[in-house]
Design a protein around this motif. Structure first.
Motif, PDB file in Angstrom:
ATOM      1  N   THR A   1      65.236  46.184-129.457  1.00  0.00           N
ATOM      2  CA  THR A   1      66.236  47.125-129.940  1.00  0.00           C
ATOM      3  C   THR A   1      66.649  48.005-128.770  1.00  0.00           C
ATOM      4  OG1 THR A   1      65.226  47.109-132.126  1.00  0.00           O
ATOM      5  CG2 THR A   1      66.721  48.926-131.633  1.00  0.00           C
ATOM      6  N   LEU A   2      67.937  48.321-128.683  1.00  0.00           N
ATOM      7  CA  LEU A   2      68.417  49.123-127.568  1.00  0.00           C
ATOM      8  C   LEU A   2      67.573  50.390-127.401  1.00  0.00           C
ATOM      9  CD1 LEU A   2      72.284  48.851-128.119  1.00  0.00           C
ATOM     10  CD2 LEU A   2      70.977  47.842-126.237  1.00  0.00           C
ATOM     11  N   PRO A   3      67.187  50.742-126.177  1.00  0.00           N
ATOM     12  CA  PRO A   3      66.337  51.914-125.971  1.00  0.00           C
ATOM     13  C   PRO A   3      66.991  53.231-126.384  1.00  0.00           C
ATOM     14  CG  PRO A   3      67.125  51.055-123.874  1.00  0.00           C
ATOM     15  CD  PRO A   3      67.482  50.039-124.919  1.00  0.00           C
ATOM     16  N   THR A   4      68.310  53.246-126.492  1.00  0.00           N
ATOM     17  CA  THR A   4      68.990  54.452-126.966  1.00  0.00           C
ATOM     18  C   THR A   4      68.612  54.783-128.402  1.00  0.00           C
ATOM     19  OG1 THR A   4      70.875  53.003-127.427  1.00  0.00           O
ATOM     20  CG2 THR A   4      70.977  54.316-125.425  1.00  0.00           C
ATOM     21  N   ALA A   5      68.027  53.821-129.116  1.00  0.00           N
ATOM     22  CA  ALA A   5      67.606  54.074-130.504  1.00  0.00           C
ATOM     23  C   ALA A   5      66.519  55.135-130.588  1.00  0.00           C
ATOM     24  CB  ALA A   5      67.117  52.783-131.149  1.00  0.00           C
ATOM     25  N   ALA A   6      65.893  55.466-129.453  1.00  0.00           N
ATOM     26  CA  ALA A   6      64.880  56.530-129.456  1.00  0.00           C
ATOM     27  C   ALA A   6      65.493  57.895-129.727  1.00  0.00           C
ATOM     28  CB  ALA A   6      64.142  56.558-128.118  1.00  0.00           C
ATOM     29  N   THR A   7      66.813  58.014-129.492  1.00  0.00           N
ATOM     30  CA  THR A   7      67.442  59.333-129.647  1.00  0.00           C
ATOM     31  C   THR A   7      68.740  59.300-130.451  1.00  0.00           C
ATOM     32  OG1 THR A   7      68.521  59.026-127.492  1.00  0.00           O
ATOM     33  CG2 THR A   7      66.457  60.273-127.529  1.00  0.00           C
ATOM     34  N   ASP A   8      69.219  58.107-130.846  1.00  0.00           N
ATOM     35  CA  ASP A   8      70.459  58.061-131.626  1.00  0.00           C
ATOM     36  C   ASP A   8      70.368  56.982-132.692  1.00  0.00           C
ATOM     37  OD1 ASP A   8      70.999  55.591-130.446  1.00  0.00           O
ATOM     38  OD2 ASP A   8      72.410  56.389-128.995  1.00  0.00           O
ATOM     39  N   ASP A   9      71.517  56.529-133.210  1.00  0.00           N
ATOM     40  CA  ASP A   9      71.521  55.582-134.313  1.00  0.00           C
ATOM     41  C   ASP A   9      71.920  54.178-133.884  1.00  0.00           C
ATOM     42  OD1 ASP A   9      74.144  56.010-133.733  1.00  0.00           O
ATOM     43  OD2 ASP A   9      74.768  56.536-135.779  1.00  0.00           O
ATOM     44  N   SER A  10      71.614  53.795-132.625  1.00  0.00           N
ATOM     45  CA  SER A  10      71.996  52.477-132.125  1.00  0.00           C
ATOM     46  C   SER A  10      71.030  51.384-132.564  1.00  0.00           C
ATOM     47  CB  SER A  10      72.093  52.507-130.597  1.00  0.00           C
ATOM     48  OG  SER A  10      70.868  52.932-130.015  1.00  0.00           O
ATOM     49  N   GLY A  11      70.143  51.686-133.451  1.00  0.00           N
ATOM     50  CA  GLY A  11      69.178  50.728-133.981  1.00  0.00           C
ATOM     51  C   GLY A  11      67.970  51.480-134.469  1.00  0.00           C
ATOM     52  N   THR A  12      67.233  50.868-135.382  1.00  0.00           N
ATOM     53  CA  THR A  12      66.068  51.575-135.908  1.00  0.00           C
ATOM     54  C   THR A  12      64.795  51.118-135.206  1.00  0.00           C
ATOM     55  OG1 THR A  12      64.736  52.025-137.880  1.00  0.00           O
ATOM     56  CG2 THR A  12      65.832  49.892-137.790  1.00  0.00           C
ATOM     57  N   ILE A  13      64.035  52.068-134.710  1.00  0.00           N
ATOM     58  CA  ILE A  13      62.714  51.763-134.159  1.00  0.00           C
ATOM     59  C   ILE A  13      61.646  52.581-134.892  1.00  0.00           C
ATOM     60  CG2 ILE A  13      63.606  51.098-131.906  1.00  0.00           C
ATOM     61  CD1 ILE A  13      62.660  53.804-130.831  1.00  0.00           C
ATOM     62  N   LYS A  14      62.008  53.087-136.072  1.00  0.00           N
ATOM     63  CA  LYS A  14      61.041  53.812-136.873  1.00  0.00           C
ATOM     64  C   LYS A  14      60.172  52.830-137.648  1.00  0.00           C
ATOM     65  CE  LYS A  14      60.616  56.896-140.890  1.00  0.00           C
ATOM     66  NZ  LYS A  14      61.356  57.752-141.863  1.00  0.00           N
ATOM     67  N   LEU A  15      58.884  53.039-137.604  1.00  0.00           N
ATOM     68  CA  LEU A  15      57.927  52.337-138.451  1.00  0.00           C
ATOM     69  C   LEU A  15      57.354  53.358-139.415  1.00  0.00           C
ATOM     70  CD1 LEU A  15      56.152  49.899-139.237  1.00  0.00           C
ATOM     71  CD2 LEU A  15      54.584  50.582-137.400  1.00  0.00           C
ATOM     72  N   ALA A  16      57.700  53.222-140.700  1.00  0.00           N
ATOM     73  CA  ALA A  16      57.256  54.188-141.702  1.00  0.00           C
ATOM     74  C   ALA A  16      55.774  54.020-142.005  1.00  0.00           C
ATOM     75  CB  ALA A  16      58.081  54.032-142.978  1.00  0.00           C
ATOM     76  N   ALA A  17      55.129  55.107-142.327  1.00  0.00           N
ATOM     77  CA  ALA A  17      53.690  55.085-142.611  1.00  0.00           C
ATOM     78  C   ALA A  17      53.375  54.077-143.710  1.00  0.00           C
ATOM     79  CB  ALA A  17      53.227  56.477-143.035  1.00  0.00           C
TER      80      ALA A  17
END
Length: 336
Positions: free
Chosen positions: A306-322
């Protein structure tokens, strides 16, 4: 099949190998859940198309992340600051005040539990937050599957005790010519019209740059050596860039590489929207790769993520929910 490859910090590093019906052999190491080698039969004899070191100690000491599993987050996070649930999250930094490939104690730095089952090599690990500094304790599995269609599929799955960041990849390095060659005579195609603009620390600025009429353009198959020659006036002297993958069907290749003799190719498939391409610009004599003189351009890394910009914007999700399982995959189809 498994064998002892060496030791790191007193722990045994195990090598696992599987072979398919066509004589293709895949080998992986427990340290870093590393893709060690991929040997294909050719008219000229077996050809290993994956770069590797000779010893376990070299994998422990090298800074190249050579063919290791990368996580929790691939790529760079500026100042180690990411956004999660609308809140700023600070993770440990390890490169000029930024976070590279999950930090110093990322998944690449673990000796994973492993096993070979039929055509699969499976690695599992438990990564405490206290070790890598990311939110929540992580349980991850990486599975390498070699099928009889000569495709290696890497599957990633993970759960965490808290909401966390998750953007894994394989830092694979290919040289499809094998033996002591550079990649300069080989060709590549990438399904992309744009790349991320990067600052001097290789952190995305948020801007996109067009590829057309530049050495970075591989929308149609193009020679890697010509592109590298066209980039000798920049400090990098080659490619080290994040390609924005165009919209595509899930099973369409996003990147294809060809050997110079066109006898071997690999087509990479991934549903994710980013591909880091690195033309091995900074390998040097000290990089004692088996079968290769250490020098620039001995291999090319193609890292789907996933694009690394996803760490700070909405260019892809890198969230893993609990407590929720997340699954990702990358496949590599070989022809020979």
């Amino acid at each position: 099949m498994q064998s002892l490859f060496g030791q790191i910090n007193g722990q045994p590093v195990t090598k696992y190998s599987v072979t398919n019906a066509n004589g293709v052999t895949l080998s992986c190491l427990s340290f870093g859940a590393t893709w060690y080698s991929l040997t294909v039969p050719t008219d000229d004899g077996p050809r290993d198309v994956v770069l590797h070191y000779r010893t376990a100690e070299e994998y422990d000491q090298a800074s190249s992340f050579l063919c290791k599993t990368i996580g929790r987050t691939a790529g760079r996070i500026g100042k180690g600051q990411a956004t999660l649930n609308g809140q700023l999250v600070q993770v440990p930094t390890n490169e000029n005040g930024n976070t590279l490939h999950g930090g110093k104690h990322g998944l690449h730095d673990l000796n994973w539990d492993g096993r070979a089952e039929g055509s699969r090599i499976i690695f599992t690990c438990h990564m405490p937050s206290s070790v890598d500094g990311y939110p929540g304790d992580l349980d991850a599995q990486v599975e390498y599957l070699l099928d009889d269609n000569d495709t290696v599929t890497i599957s990633y799955s993970a759960t965490a005790s808290e909401d966390t960041l998750w953007n894994p990849t394989c830092h694979i390095y290919f040289n499809l010519d094998g033996a002591d060659n550079t990649i300069n005579a080989q060709d590549m195609q990438v399904l992309s019209d744009q790349r991320l603009e990067l600052d001097e620390a290789k952190i995305p600025t948020g801007n996109l740059l067009p590829l057309a009429d530049t050495p970075y353009d591989f929308k149609a198959p193009a020679n890697l050596g010509a592109a590298i020659d066209g980039l000798q006036d920049i400090d990098e002297k080659g490619i080290d860039d994040v390609y924005v993958i165009s919209e595509h069907e899930e099973n369409d290749p996003v990147c294809t590489l060809w050997s110079s003799d066109k006898k071997v190719s690999v087509a990479l498939t991934s549903p994710r929207n980013g591909l880091v391409v690195y033309s091995g610009n900074h390998f040097e004599a000290a990089d004692d790769l088996e079968g290769y003189e250490g020098r620039p351009y001995v291999g090319i890394a193609v890292e789907a993520q996933t694009l690394p910009t996803a760490a700070t914007d909405d260019s892809g999700t890198i969230k893993l929910a609990a407590d929720e399982q997340r699954d990702d995959w990358i496949s590599y189809k070989f022809t020979f």
